[in-house]
Design a protein around this motif. Structure first.
Motif, PDB file in Angstrom:
ATOM      1  N   GLU A 140       0.855  -1.189   0.000  1.00 42.67           N
ATOM      2  CA  GLU A 140       0.000   0.000   0.000  1.00 42.67           C
ATOM      3  C   GLU A 140       0.892   1.240   0.000  1.00 42.67           C
ATOM      4  OE1 GLU A 140      -4.185   1.024   0.286  1.00 42.67           O
ATOM      5  OE2 GLU A 140      -3.066  -0.784  -0.182  1.00 42.67           O
ATOM      6  N   ALA A 167       0.100   2.387  -5.123  1.00 42.58           N
ATOM      7  CA  ALA A 167       0.937   2.468  -3.917  1.00 42.58           C
ATOM      8  C   ALA A 167       1.459   3.884  -3.699  1.00 42.58           C
ATOM      9  CB  ALA A 167       2.102   1.496  -4.045  1.00 42.58           C
ATOM     10  N   GLU A 168       1.318   4.303  -2.452  1.00 45.87           N
ATOM     11  CA  GLU A 168       1.810   5.624  -2.075  1.00 45.87           C
ATOM     12  C   GLU A 168       3.313   5.527  -1.789  1.00 45.87           C
ATOM     13  OE1 GLU A 168      -0.817   7.403   0.833  1.00 45.87           O
ATOM     14  OE2 GLU A 168       0.891   8.523   1.650  1.00 45.87           O
ATOM     15  N   ILE A 169       4.016   6.607  -2.080  1.00 41.24           N
ATOM     16  CA  ILE A 169       5.469   6.555  -1.897  1.00 41.24           C
ATOM     17  C   ILE A 169       5.914   7.529  -0.813  1.00 41.24           C
ATOM     18  CG2 ILE A 169       7.667   7.127  -3.013  1.00 41.24           C
ATOM     19  CD1 ILE A 169       6.032   6.064  -5.609  1.00 41.24           C
ATOM     20  N   VAL A 170       6.739   7.020   0.077  1.00 38.27           N
ATOM     21  CA  VAL A 170       7.360   7.883   1.080  1.00 38.27           C
ATOM     22  C   VAL A 170       8.838   7.964   0.728  1.00 38.27           C
ATOM     23  CG1 VAL A 170       7.834   8.242   3.516  1.00 38.27           C
ATOM     24  CG2 VAL A 170       5.701   7.113   2.825  1.00 38.27           C
ATOM     25  N   PHE A 171       9.246   9.148   0.333  1.00 39.73           N
ATOM     26  CA  PHE A 171      10.611   9.293  -0.160  1.00 39.73           C
ATOM     27  C   PHE A 171      11.538   9.818   0.933  1.00 39.73           C
ATOM     28  CE2 PHE A 171      13.964  11.907  -2.140  1.00 39.73           C
ATOM     29  CZ  PHE A 171      14.623  10.886  -2.797  1.00 39.73           C
ATOM     30  N   ALA A 172      12.681   9.159   1.070  1.00 39.33           N
ATOM     31  CA  ALA A 172      13.694   9.611   2.022  1.00 39.33           C
ATOM     32  C   ALA A 172      14.968   9.940   1.230  1.00 39.33           C
ATOM     33  CB  ALA A 172      13.981   8.543   3.060  1.00 39.33           C
ATOM     34  N   LYS A 194       9.556   3.815  11.373  1.00 37.89           N
ATOM     35  CA  LYS A 194       8.533   4.395  12.255  1.00 37.89           C
ATOM     36  C   LYS A 194       7.279   4.761  11.470  1.00 37.89           C
ATOM     37  CE  LYS A 194      11.785   6.130  15.655  1.00 37.89           C
ATOM     38  NZ  LYS A 194      12.612   7.291  15.993  1.00 37.89           N
ATOM     39  N   THR A 195       7.280   4.527  10.174  1.00 38.41           N
ATOM     40  CA  THR A 195       6.086   4.798   9.369  1.00 38.41           C
ATOM     41  C   THR A 195       5.398   3.477   9.059  1.00 38.41           C
ATOM     42  OG1 THR A 195       7.120   4.522   7.214  1.00 38.41           O
ATOM     43  CG2 THR A 195       7.350   6.688   8.258  1.00 38.41           C
TER      44      THR A 195
ATOM     45  N   THR B   4      -7.636  -1.624   2.644  1.00 39.86           N
ATOM     46  CA  THR B   4      -6.613  -1.452   1.615  1.00 39.86           C
ATOM     47  C   THR B   4      -6.994  -2.293   0.403  1.00 39.86           C
ATOM     48  OG1 THR B   4      -5.271  -3.331   2.261  1.00 39.86           O
ATOM     49  CG2 THR B   4      -4.868  -1.277   3.431  1.00 39.86           C
ATOM     50  N   LYS B  53       1.201   9.048  -5.654  1.00 44.86           N
ATOM     51  CA  LYS B  53       1.298  10.075  -4.621  1.00 44.86           C
ATOM     52  C   LYS B  53       2.646   9.905  -3.931  1.00 44.86           C
ATOM     53  CE  LYS B  53      -1.122  11.578  -0.488  1.00 44.86           C
ATOM     54  NZ  LYS B  53      -1.942  11.025   0.577  1.00 44.86           N
ATOM     55  N   ILE B  54       3.402  10.988  -3.894  1.00 44.06           N
ATOM     56  CA  ILE B  54       4.730  10.922  -3.273  1.00 44.06           C
ATOM     57  C   ILE B  54       4.784  11.934  -2.142  1.00 44.06           C
ATOM     58  CG2 ILE B  54       7.209  11.156  -3.671  1.00 44.06           C
ATOM     59  CD1 ILE B  54       6.584  10.729  -6.678  1.00 44.06           C
ATOM     60  N   ILE B  55       5.160  11.445  -0.973  1.00 45.34           N
ATOM     61  CA  ILE B  55       5.381  12.398   0.114  1.00 45.34           C
ATOM     62  C   ILE B  55       6.791  12.231   0.652  1.00 45.34           C
ATOM     63  CG2 ILE B  55       2.983  12.709   0.825  1.00 45.34           C
ATOM     64  CD1 ILE B  55       3.540  10.666   3.049  1.00 45.34           C
ATOM     65  N   ASP B  56       7.307  13.304   1.216  1.00 43.67           N
ATOM     66  CA  ASP B  56       8.667  13.260   1.750  1.00 43.67           C
ATOM     67  C   ASP B  56       8.616  12.697   3.171  1.00 43.67           C
ATOM     68  OD1 ASP B  56      11.496  14.570   0.971  1.00 43.67           O
ATOM     69  OD2 ASP B  56      11.208  14.543   3.161  1.00 43.67           O
ATOM     70  N   ILE B  57       9.630  11.943   3.520  1.00 44.50           N
ATOM     71  CA  ILE B  57       9.687  11.319   4.850  1.00 44.50           C
ATOM     72  C   ILE B  57       9.539  12.372   5.950  1.00 44.50           C
ATOM     73  CG2 ILE B  57      12.237  11.405   4.876  1.00 44.50           C
ATOM     74  CD1 ILE B  57      10.263   8.594   6.516  1.00 44.50           C
ATOM     75  N   ASN B  58      10.032  13.580   5.688  1.00 42.04           N
ATOM     76  CA  ASN B  58       9.977  14.621   6.704  1.00 42.04           C
ATOM     77  C   ASN B  58       8.557  15.167   6.909  1.00 42.04           C
ATOM     78  OD1 ASN B  58      12.792  14.533   7.203  1.00 42.04           O
ATOM     79  ND2 ASN B  58      13.093  15.621   5.252  1.00 42.04           N
ATOM     80  N   VAL B  60       6.024  13.040   6.987  1.00 35.03           N
ATOM     81  CA  VAL B  60       5.252  11.936   7.558  1.00 35.03           C
ATOM     82  C   VAL B  60       5.179  12.112   9.059  1.00 35.03           C
ATOM     83  CG1 VAL B  60       5.142   9.436   7.898  1.00 35.03           C
ATOM     84  CG2 VAL B  60       5.990  10.377   5.751  1.00 35.03           C
ATOM     85  N   ASN B  62       5.146  10.655  12.565  1.00 38.69           N
ATOM     86  CA  ASN B  62       5.669   9.410  13.127  1.00 38.69           C
ATOM     87  C   ASN B  62       4.606   8.703  13.936  1.00 38.69           C
ATOM     88  OD1 ASN B  62       8.100   9.680  11.971  1.00 38.69           O
ATOM     89  ND2 ASN B  62       9.210  10.235  13.837  1.00 38.69           N
ATOM     90  N   ASN B  63       4.735   7.408  13.984  1.00 38.99           N
ATOM     91  CA  ASN B  63       3.777   6.602  14.747  1.00 38.99           C
ATOM     92  C   ASN B  63       3.994   6.770  16.252  1.00 38.99           C
ATOM     93  OD1 ASN B  63       2.648   5.706  12.442  1.00 38.99           O
ATOM     94  ND2 ASN B  63       3.661   3.708  12.459  1.00 38.99           N
ATOM     95  N   ASP B  64       5.182   7.124  16.640  1.00 39.18           N
ATOM     96  CA  ASP B  64       5.457   7.175  18.093  1.00 39.18           C
ATOM     97  C   ASP B  64       5.265   8.555  18.692  1.00 39.18           C
ATOM     98  OD1 ASP B  64       9.133   7.029  17.717  1.00 39.18           O
ATOM     99  OD2 ASP B  64       7.611   8.410  16.983  1.00 39.18           O
TER     100      ASP B  64
END
Lengths: 398, 64
Positions: A140, A167-172, A194-195, B4, B53-58, B60, B62-64
């Motif tokens: 996902e 699928a969504e992308i989380v880019f680092a 953590k995601t 999903t 859809k693209i997002i930057d890790i920064n 996001v 955090n889950n914690d």
């Protein structure tokens, strides 16, 4: 004048050898040069070669014991750094280098370090198959670790977009070269853990061994090993191998290939969903058909077709019951009649009439049976009962 | 809970298998069928409307 000392060749060579071997510098020397005339004596395992630079050359030998510890295969033209000692081979009078250890110079040193790191981590169990995580079939969310400015990330995003834009992308964004590369990649892995991404792709385009060096970093290897999210490595070209490739849950030959492996093909998925929908339709159709068939079978049954049959059946049953009752009654009657006849005959044998028939009679006075003559007086009227009738009489004498 | 695509597909597979086995009351079959139709529409829509859809890790949380 003293005559000159005349030596045999053997004596000369032995002397020269002892002189050379006494020299401290020559007994442990580092020499750099290029290998030529390399001969791998496969039977003995000894290696024979010449070491040269642009002006000079020296013969060299590496005995099998030392040669077996080499992490690389020496070749002609290879630049090496040798640790060894110098001596003279007496038989040939040959001055030569005895090699204890040898390392490739330059890039080759990285190759050595690579092999050593690989062996160390392999022994530590980091590449064990049992530790590999399953790559999800349909992710996902996908974490992508790469240089924001590189071509690799574009390749990855293009493939992901073409194959499975769902699928969504989380880019680092990270550095993929130089001393900072490994720490930034480690940081990215930790952040992505953590995601809720389902899988992580580490992508980097091709480059020289030095360029790819950060991907052999020990700490990075452990970070990949420790990741709770499966990781696909797509580093360099088909022929490039890094430690990351060995520790990753899945190794892809290139960044594009990593993206291909991470997601299903949307066209196949569309086809699959249509197929499932068709299966769903025919399944419900079959269900309904089966129910209809069952219903038809029920309506065809005699009960619903000719209800009078039920009554007929009841009548038949009733008839059979009556017949049974009649039969039983006859039996009972017959049995009772015979019982009755028997009782009658018994009764008959006891009857007083029978006694009378034999000639006895009963005397009665005022309807009382007279048993003693004393009960009678002269002039009493009596009746005498015979078997076939009565008679009246008067007592004349007692 | 938001479903999903993968969960929807898995559930759809399950429903098809159940219906193919048959041997359940018609009302139940019809209920499952309706659910299946909805799921297949949901999946198809996801596939047809998908836009990367693209997002930057920064960005996001955090889950914690």
């Amino acid at each position: 004048m003293q005559s000159p000392l005349i030596l045999t060749v053997t004596q000369l060579n032995t002397y020269a050898k002892s002189v050379v071997e006494q020299d401290v510098t020559l007994s442990n020397v580092f020499v750099m040069g290029e290998i030529s005339n390399f001969v791998d004596h496969y039977r003995s395992g000894h290696l024979y070669m010449s070491i040269k630079d642009n002006q000079s050359v020296i013969s060299a030998v590496m005995f099998s014991g030392n040669a077996s510890r080499l992490k690389f295969k020496p070749e002609n033209g290879m630049s090496v750094i040798i640790r060894g000692r110098v001596s003279i081979y007496e038989r040939d009078g040959r001055y030569q280098l005895y090699i204890d250890d040898m390392q490739p110079d330059g890039v080759g040193a990285l190759a050595i370090a690579f092999e050593q790191m690989k062996e160390k981590l392999s022994k530590a169990g980091l590449f064990d198959v049992e530790h590999k995580m399953r790559i999800p079939e349909i992710p996902e969310k996908i974490g992508v670790i790469s240089s924001p400015t590189g071509a690799a990330v574009q390749d990855v995003l293009n493939v992901l977009n073409r194959r499975f834009p769902v699928a969504e992308i989380v880019f680092a964004g990270v550095q993929v070269q130089g001393n900072n590369a490994a720490p930034t990649i480690i940081d990215a892995i930790k952040k992505l853990n953590k995601t809720d991404v389902d899988v992580i792709i580490i992508a980097r385009g091709g480059g020289s061994a030095e360029d790819l060096w950060p991907f052999n970093d020990e700490k990075l290897t452990y970070a990949i090993y420790d990741s709770q999210i499966p990781i696909i490595s797509g580093v360099g070209h088909e022929t490039d191998f890094t430690i990351c490739d060995f520790v990753a849950d899945l190794r892809a030959p290139t960044p594009s290939a990593a993206a291909e492996l991470a997601v299903p093909d949307i066209r196949e998925q569309k086809y699959y969903i249509s197929a499932l929908k068709n299966a769903l339709d025919s399944a419900i159709e079959n269900n309904i058909k089966e129910k209809q068939y069952n219903l038809e079978q029920l309506t065809k049954s005699t009960v619903l077709k000719n209800p009078e049959k039920i009554i007929e059946n009841c009548e038949l049953y009733l008839d059979s019951l009556i017949t049974k009752i009649n039969m039983n009654f006859k039996d009972i009657f017959t049995k009772n009649s015979s019982d009755f006849a028997m009782i009658c005959s018994k009764l008959e044998s006891l009857s007083p009439l029978k006694v009378l028939a034999r000639g006895y009679s009963i005397t009665k006075k005022d309807n009382n049976v007279i048993i003693n003559s004393k009960d009678l007086s002269i002039g009493d009227s009596i009746s005498i009962q015979f078997a076939d009738g009565n008679a009246k009489a008067k007592i004349t004498e007692v | 809970m938001k479903m999903t695509y993968e969960q929807a597909t898995k559930r759809l597979e399950e429903i098809v298998t159940k219906l193919e086995e048959g041997s359940m009351p018609l009302e139940e079959s019809m209920k499952l069928y309706e659910e299946g139709v909805k799921l297949s529409e949901f999946c198809m829509q996801k596939l047809n409307d998908a836009k990367q859809k693209i997002i930057d890790i920064n960005e996001v949380k955090n889950n914690d």
